[in-house]
Each structure stands twice: as structure tokens, then as C-alpha cells.
Write a protein that holds these residues in place. Sequence first.
Motif, PDB file in Angstrom:
ATOM      1  N   LEU A  54      35.774  47.392  28.039  1.00 55.32           N
ATOM      2  CA  LEU A  54      34.427  46.850  27.873  1.00 55.32           C
ATOM      3  C   LEU A  54      34.196  45.817  29.047  1.00 55.32           C
ATOM      4  N   ASP A  55      35.392  45.654  29.712  1.00 55.20           N
ATOM      5  CA  ASP A  55      35.416  44.579  30.863  1.00 55.20           C
ATOM      6  C   ASP A  55      34.713  43.337  30.158  1.00 55.20           C
ATOM      7  N   HIS A  56      35.191  42.961  29.074  1.00 52.65           N
ATOM      8  CA  HIS A  56      34.859  41.740  28.411  1.00 52.65           C
ATOM      9  C   HIS A  56      35.684  40.921  27.431  1.00 52.65           C
ATOM     10  N   HIS A  57      35.972  39.830  27.741  1.00 52.47           N
ATOM     11  CA  HIS A  57      37.342  39.246  27.161  1.00 52.47           C
ATOM     12  C   HIS A  57      37.104  38.044  26.282  1.00 52.47           C
ATOM     13  N   SER A  58      37.405  37.993  25.325  1.00 54.44           N
ATOM     14  CA  SER A  58      37.504  36.824  24.366  1.00 54.44           C
ATOM     15  C   SER A  58      38.531  35.883  24.566  1.00 54.44           C
ATOM     16  N   VAL A  71      34.351  34.296  21.858  1.00 50.25           N
ATOM     17  CA  VAL A  71      33.635  34.966  23.018  1.00 50.25           C
ATOM     18  C   VAL A  71      32.237  34.481  23.358  1.00 50.25           C
ATOM     19  N   GLN A  72      32.215  34.125  24.633  1.00 49.74           N
ATOM     20  CA  GLN A  72      31.006  33.873  25.289  1.00 49.74           C
ATOM     21  C   GLN A  72      30.928  34.728  26.486  1.00 49.74           C
ATOM     22  N   THR A  73      29.610  34.590  27.090  1.00 43.93           N
ATOM     23  CA  THR A  73      29.422  35.499  28.288  1.00 43.93           C
ATOM     24  C   THR A  73      29.478  34.554  29.651  1.00 43.93           C
ATOM     25  N   HIS A  74      30.738  34.347  30.276  1.00 46.81           N
ATOM     26  CA  HIS A  74      30.522  33.635  31.418  1.00 46.81           C
ATOM     27  C   HIS A  74      29.671  33.586  32.512  1.00 46.81           C
ATOM     28  N   SER A  75      29.218  34.997  32.676  1.00 46.29           N
ATOM     29  CA  SER A  75      28.578  35.240  33.882  1.00 46.29           C
ATOM     30  C   SER A  75      26.920  35.101  33.350  1.00 46.29           C
ATOM     31  N   ALA A  76      26.632  34.920  32.069  1.00 50.29           N
ATOM     32  CA  ALA A  76      25.267  34.366  31.597  1.00 50.29           C
ATOM     33  C   ALA A  76      25.307  32.761  31.475  1.00 50.29           C
TER      34      ALA A  76
HETATM   35  C1  LIG Z   1      34.662  40.745  37.186  1.00 51.97           C
HETATM   36  C2  LIG Z   1      34.420  40.965  35.571  1.00 51.97           C
HETATM   37  O1  LIG Z   1      33.701  41.951  35.260  1.00 51.97           O
HETATM   38  C3  LIG Z   1      34.134  39.675  35.064  1.00 51.97           C
HETATM   39  O2  LIG Z   1      34.748  38.647  35.216  1.00 51.97           O
HETATM   40  C4  LIG Z   1      33.868  39.877  33.409  1.00 51.97           C
HETATM   41  C5  LIG Z   1      35.278  39.936  32.892  1.00 51.97           C
HETATM   42  N1  LIG Z   1      35.290  39.537  31.393  1.00 51.97           N
HETATM   43  C6  LIG Z   1      34.354  38.893  31.088  1.00 51.97           C
HETATM   44  N2  LIG Z   1      34.470  38.240  29.747  1.00 51.97           N
HETATM   45  C7  LIG Z   1      33.597  37.494  29.085  1.00 51.97           C
HETATM   46  N3  LIG Z   1      33.674  36.958  28.052  1.00 51.97           N
HETATM   47  N4  LIG Z   1      32.535  36.871  29.835  1.00 51.97           N
HETATM   48  C8  LIG Z   1      32.416  37.422  31.177  1.00 51.97           C
HETATM   49  O3  LIG Z   1      31.361  37.009  32.039  1.00 51.97           O
HETATM   50  C9  LIG Z   1      33.228  38.378  31.813  1.00 51.97           C
HETATM   51  N5  LIG Z   1      33.240  38.872  32.947  1.00 51.97           N
END
Ligand SMILES: C[C@H](O)[C@H](O)[C@H]1CNC2=NC(N)=NC(=O)C2=N1
Length: 101
Positions: A54-58, A71-76
Motif C-alpha cells: 500500500l506504501d502506507h505504514h503504521s 496510523v495517520q497520514t503524514h502527507s496529509a
Molecule cells: C514516499 C512514500 O510514498 C511516503 O513516505 C508514504 C509512505 N508511508 C506513509 N505512511 C503513512 N502512514 N503516512 C504517509 O504519509 C506515508 N507516506
Amino acid sequence: MPVAPLSPQEIEERLAGLPGWSLDAGRLTRSYRLASHFAATAMVVHVAQVQEELDHHSDLTLGYNTVSLAVQTHSAGGAVTEKDVELARRVEDLAPGHGAH
Ligand SMILES: C[C@H](O)[C@H](O)[C@H]1CNC2=NC(N)=NC(=O)C2=N1
């Protein structure tokens, strides 16, 4: 494309379909209990595989016989988004196969 934060009401709606999950300090969280440390370790590896897909990490924590996720969304900006909900659903799907509850 940036992913939008969910509103408090949207988060409540998503949580209604995710028993055991809750909102804690702005993150979706759940802890699972397993039959053994080895079973918990195997589940962590499985969750890590899904997170890579998913390219998304807890923040994924292995205890003696527990696995905990937050988990939260760092990019948001650290908001809860559909990406977090999707990860939670995927973990719910795999948890029974590990005997996690
Ligand atoms: C470059 C990569 O897509 C980003 O760093 C991804 C990876 N995993 C992530 N995981 C989470 N939880 N939030 C993110 O914003 C996020 N961004």
C-alpha cells in the motif's frame, strides 16, 4: 495527488465498520492478542508486507503476544485519511488467519 483528511463524522462512520479500532490521539489504533510470541511475530511480518504493498505504514508494535498499530497520514499533515482506513481494513482481513483477536 494529496489525500484529503476525513472529517470527524467520516471517521466515526469508518470506525463503525471497523470493530476494535478507535481514534486515539488523532490516529487510528487497534491492538490484537495472539496465541504466542511467534504467532504475533508472523502477523507483524504479514502486516509489513501489506504496508509495503500500500506504501502506507503504521507504527507497528510487537509485544509478547500482542500486535498494536497506530496510523495517520503524514502527507496529509498527520490527519486520518482513507489510506489509514484502507490499511485498517486490510489488517482486519488478515488478522483471523493469524488467530488474532
Ligand atoms: C514516499 C512514500 O510514498 C511516503 O513516505 C508514504 C509512505 N508511508 C506513509 N505512511 C503513512 N502512514 N503516512 C504517509 O504519509 C506515508 N507516506
